[in-house]
Scaffold this motif. Structure first.
Motif, PDB file in Angstrom:
ATOM      1  N   THR A 139       0.781  -1.237   0.000  1.00 29.79           N
ATOM      2  CA  THR A 139       0.000   0.000   0.000  1.00 29.79           C
ATOM      3  C   THR A 139       0.811   1.285   0.000  1.00 29.79           C
ATOM      4  OG1 THR A 139      -0.168  -0.026   2.418  1.00 29.79           O
ATOM      5  CG2 THR A 139      -1.907  -1.154   1.180  1.00 29.79           C
ATOM      6  N   TYR A 157      -6.473   2.244   5.627  1.00 31.57           N
ATOM      7  CA  TYR A 157      -7.776   2.892   5.525  1.00 31.57           C
ATOM      8  C   TYR A 157      -8.771   2.208   6.466  1.00 31.57           C
ATOM      9  CZ  TYR A 157     -11.767   5.246   3.429  1.00 31.57           C
ATOM     10  OH  TYR A 157     -12.893   6.013   3.230  1.00 31.57           O
ATOM     11  N   TRP A 158      -9.733   2.940   6.982  1.00 28.93           N
ATOM     12  CA  TRP A 158     -10.585   2.453   8.070  1.00 28.93           C
ATOM     13  C   TRP A 158     -11.724   1.544   7.627  1.00 28.93           C
ATOM     14  CZ3 TRP A 158      -9.859   7.579   6.740  1.00 28.93           C
ATOM     15  CH2 TRP A 158     -10.924   8.223   6.093  1.00 28.93           C
ATOM     16  N   TYR A 217      -3.916   8.005   5.711  1.00 25.82           N
ATOM     17  CA  TYR A 217      -4.400   6.637   5.537  1.00 25.82           C
ATOM     18  C   TYR A 217      -4.087   6.144   4.122  1.00 25.82           C
ATOM     19  CZ  TYR A 217      -6.958   7.696   9.808  1.00 25.82           C
ATOM     20  OH  TYR A 217      -7.288   8.063  11.090  1.00 25.82           O
ATOM     21  N   SER A 245      -4.843   4.272   1.062  1.00 28.48           N
ATOM     22  CA  SER A 245      -6.181   3.912   0.588  1.00 28.48           C
ATOM     23  C   SER A 245      -6.171   3.148  -0.732  1.00 28.48           C
ATOM     24  CB  SER A 245      -7.037   5.178   0.443  1.00 28.48           C
ATOM     25  OG  SER A 245      -6.452   6.082  -0.484  1.00 28.48           O
ATOM     26  N   ALA A 276      -9.058   0.852  -1.159  1.00 33.33           N
ATOM     27  CA  ALA A 276     -10.368   1.394  -0.789  1.00 33.33           C
ATOM     28  C   ALA A 276     -10.984   2.101  -1.990  1.00 33.33           C
ATOM     29  CB  ALA A 276     -10.231   2.372   0.372  1.00 33.33           C
ATOM     30  N   VAL A 278     -12.376   4.859  -2.692  1.00 39.97           N
ATOM     31  CA  VAL A 278     -12.606   6.242  -2.272  1.00 39.97           C
ATOM     32  C   VAL A 278     -11.709   7.163  -3.101  1.00 39.97           C
ATOM     33  CG1 VAL A 278     -13.253   5.638   0.090  1.00 39.97           C
ATOM     34  CG2 VAL A 278     -10.849   6.062  -0.452  1.00 39.97           C
ATOM     35  N   PRO A 337      -8.906   9.724  -3.440  1.00 42.67           N
ATOM     36  CA  PRO A 337      -7.757  10.090  -2.596  1.00 42.67           C
ATOM     37  C   PRO A 337      -7.733  11.587  -2.289  1.00 42.67           C
ATOM     38  CG  PRO A 337      -7.079   8.798  -4.524  1.00 42.67           C
ATOM     39  CD  PRO A 337      -8.493   9.221  -4.758  1.00 42.67           C
ATOM     40  N   VAL A 368      -5.558   9.153   1.978  1.00 43.44           N
ATOM     41  CA  VAL A 368      -6.669   9.972   2.440  1.00 43.44           C
ATOM     42  C   VAL A 368      -6.265  10.631   3.751  1.00 43.44           C
ATOM     43  CG1 VAL A 368      -9.017   9.920   3.379  1.00 43.44           C
ATOM     44  CG2 VAL A 368      -8.468   8.606   1.328  1.00 43.44           C
TER      45      VAL A 368
END
Length: 245
Positions: A27, A113-114, A154, A156, A159, A161, A163, A227
């Protein structure tokens, strides 16, 4: 080695915290390489040792993590003893991370990422965030001075999402791939987990395609996405780093 000398060895500008050995390589490995190229010190904290993995052993993963850290130009890497596949956000675990934060004293912390398919990854995002806050509290005793990182971001890449920003890793894409492939116990073709793992011959194509996708978003060849939760502050519009057209 004196305690003060050992602490100086561990000091880093950027600390990447991940659930498992090889998460960072996937990552944000290229970002750590870019930081090293800029003369900044980086470190990695893996929270588990890989004992529950389908492939390899914790000992295999330790040797591979050491080689990967060397390829990434990382000055310090260590693993905690949190249970692989069963990480909990507990005060005890937060304090284990606090100990490392206060020894390494990073300015920036990279967390996963969460939201994630693997529950360990999602938990580490919250666990790491809360540990960063706890690390700044003087009354939390660990034998070292309080320290709170200036910024948390984070990673990401996995994910879905948009960035907040992308790091250009174009000059480092080959070395990033070499660091990931240092985990032969995980990525070399073998019978164990063959139905779950990507074939070795496809890993390069997939990881380069992902990096190419994010690079295109920022106008470079290869990139890694991040992120941040906070709104950024800019003093001079002429110094904005991203070209929009």
């Amino acid at each position: 080695m004196l305690a003060s000398e050992e602490s100086n060895v561990r000091r880093a500008d950027v600390l990447a915290i991940a659930a498992h050995r090889d998460d960072v390589e996937q990552t944000c490995g290229g970002t750590l390489l870019r930081m090293a190229a800029r003369g900044l010190r980086s470190a990695i904290l893996d929270l588990t040792r890989g004992e529950a993995g389908t492939r390899g052993t914790a000992e295999d993963r330790a040797r591979e993590a050491s080689e990967a850290a060397r390829l990434l130009g990382v000055g310090h890497r260590e693993a905690l003893d949190l249970p692989d596949g069963a990480i909990e956000n507990s005060l005890e675990n937060r304090k284990k991370i606090v100990r490392v934060l206060r020894e390494v004293r990073p300015r920036v912390v990279i967390l996963p990422y969460w939201q994630a398919r693997h529950p360990d990854h999602a938990i580490v995002a919250t666990l790491g965030y809360e540990a960063c806050f706890l690390s700044g509290l003087a009354k939390v005793e660990t034998g070292t001075a309080p320290h709170r990182p200036f910024k948390i971001v984070y990673a990401s890449l996995y994910a879905d999402v948009r960035p907040s920003f992308i790091v250009d890793i174009t000059p480092f894409i080959e070395q990033r791939h070499a660091a990931l492939m240092a985990y032969k116990s995980q990525y070399a073709n073998q019978d164990a987990g063959s139905a779950l793992f990507v074939p070795e011959e496809e890993i390069r194509e997939r990881t380069f395609a992902e990096a190419r996708h994010y690079g295109l978003l920022a106008g470079v060849k290869y990139g890694e996405p991040f992120v941040q939760k906070e709104v950024g502050l800019v003093d001079d519009l002429t110094l904005l780093p991203v070209q929009s057209i």
